[in-house]
Write a protein that holds these residues in place. Structure first.
Motif, PDB file in Angstrom:
ATOM      1  N   UNK A 141      35.729  40.108  46.825  1.00  0.00           N
ATOM      2  CA  UNK A 141      37.135  40.037  46.430  1.00  0.00           C
ATOM      3  C   UNK A 141      37.729  41.430  46.375  1.00  0.00           C
ATOM      4  N   UNK A 142      38.642  41.685  47.303  1.00  0.00           N
ATOM      5  CA  UNK A 142      39.423  42.916  47.294  1.00  0.00           C
ATOM      6  C   UNK A 142      40.756  42.591  46.603  1.00  0.00           C
ATOM      7  N   UNK A 143      41.846  43.150  47.061  1.00  0.00           N
ATOM      8  CA  UNK A 143      43.165  42.900  46.470  1.00  0.00           C
ATOM      9  C   UNK A 143      44.222  43.516  47.369  1.00  0.00           C
ATOM     10  N   UNK A 144      45.449  43.000  47.283  1.00  0.00           N
ATOM     11  CA  UNK A 144      46.535  43.666  47.995  1.00  0.00           C
ATOM     12  C   UNK A 144      46.742  45.078  47.452  1.00  0.00           C
ATOM     13  N   UNK A 145      46.263  45.330  46.230  1.00  0.00           N
ATOM     14  CA  UNK A 145      46.342  46.680  45.659  1.00  0.00           C
ATOM     15  C   UNK A 145      45.486  47.672  46.440  1.00  0.00           C
ATOM     16  N   UNK A 146      44.579  47.173  47.264  1.00  0.00           N
ATOM     17  CA  UNK A 146      43.808  48.058  48.143  1.00  0.00           C
ATOM     18  C   UNK A 146      44.723  48.734  49.157  1.00  0.00           C
ATOM     19  N   UNK A 147      45.861  48.105  49.444  1.00  0.00           N
ATOM     20  CA  UNK A 147      46.779  48.607  50.457  1.00  0.00           C
ATOM     21  C   UNK A 147      48.097  49.115  49.872  1.00  0.00           C
TER      22      UNK A 147
END
Length: 255
Positions: free
Chosen positions: A146-152
């Motif tokens: 699980x990543x997140x849109x906060x990664x981008x």
């Protein structure tokens, strides 16, 4: 990959939110699921525990405990699936009126979100790699992070969270390449704003503001939509090395 009761899966963060829905979805497919979470989180489950799911209290930052839990999952049936949902999302600016960002909070976020993910990924990969392959492609299993849109698009106050989730995104393609020769696929999901129990703490006004930023559907994502994507990734043997955004076309603003 067709899920059935001859396989087992391990799901982290299984006491609530994304992890709970994922454990439920896998269990409904007949998979023998071991759900892990912090002991205190599991103690609070009471009658919300998912029938048919086995639980174990584990801190994902404890590599020895993680390895033990992975072996336990494999004892239920051959381990074919691992899904990393455990994580925290603190908010603190790099510099504020109170001073610089707390380095211990930053380290704790990295330890849980990144190192915890890596511990499960590497431990599960070791066990999955020992299992018999199937099909003409020689597949053995799937790991989903699980990543997140906060990664981008990290927002103000998300330095630690964004750094950890950006690292999970980077880790996933590397892991997919590292584990390709063993028949193990690795992918990540990058959710936007999801209606998890954590979101119950926000005001209705703030919730509506969040929903207004989502192009379509103009609402928060549902945890079960995350779980459905997990099942889709498992089912499609050619999805590998991807970070898939689950965000309704949301692109996070600075604040």
């Amino acid at each position: 990959m067709q899920l059935n009761d001859s396989y087992s899966a391990i799901v982290t963060g299984a006491a609530s939110g994304l992890g709970a829905e994922t454990a439920h979805a896998l269990q409904e497919k007949g998979v023998k699921v071991l759900g892990i979470d912090l002991p205190q989180a599991l103690d609070a489950l009471d009658d919300q525990a998912i029938p048919g799911v086995e639980y174990q209290g584990v801190d994902v930052t404890d590599v020895d405990a993680v390895r033990k839990a992975v072996r336990q999952a494999a004892s239920l049936a051959p381990l074919r699936v691992a899904v990393n949902c455990a994580g925290i999302a603190p908010s603190q600016r790099i510099l504020s009126r109170r001073g610089p960002h707390d380095p211990q909070l930053f380290s704790r976020t990295i330890n849980i979100n990144l190192l915890g993910t890596f511990h499960v990924l590497s431990s599960a990969a070791e066990i999955i790699a020992e299992s018999d392959p199937w099909g003409e492609d020689g597949q053995r299993g799937v790991i989903i992070n699980t990543s997140s849109v906060a990664a981008f698009e990290g927002q103000v106050g998300q330095a630690a969270y964004s750094a950890s989730k950006g690292a999970v995104h980077a880790l996933s393609i590397t892991a997919a390449r590292d584990l390709a020769s063993m028949g193990i696929r690795v992918n990540a999901i990058a959710p936007g704003v999801v209606a998890t129990p954590m979101m119950k703490q926000i005001t209705e006004e703030f919730r509506k503001a969040l929903e207004a930023n989502v192009p379509f559907p103009a609402r928060l994502a549902k945890p079960e939509e995350f779980a459905k994507l997990v099942l889709s990734i498992i089912d499609n043997d050619y999805i590998n090395g991807q970070t898939i955004r689950l965000d309704g076309a949301l692109r996070m603003p600075p604040r």
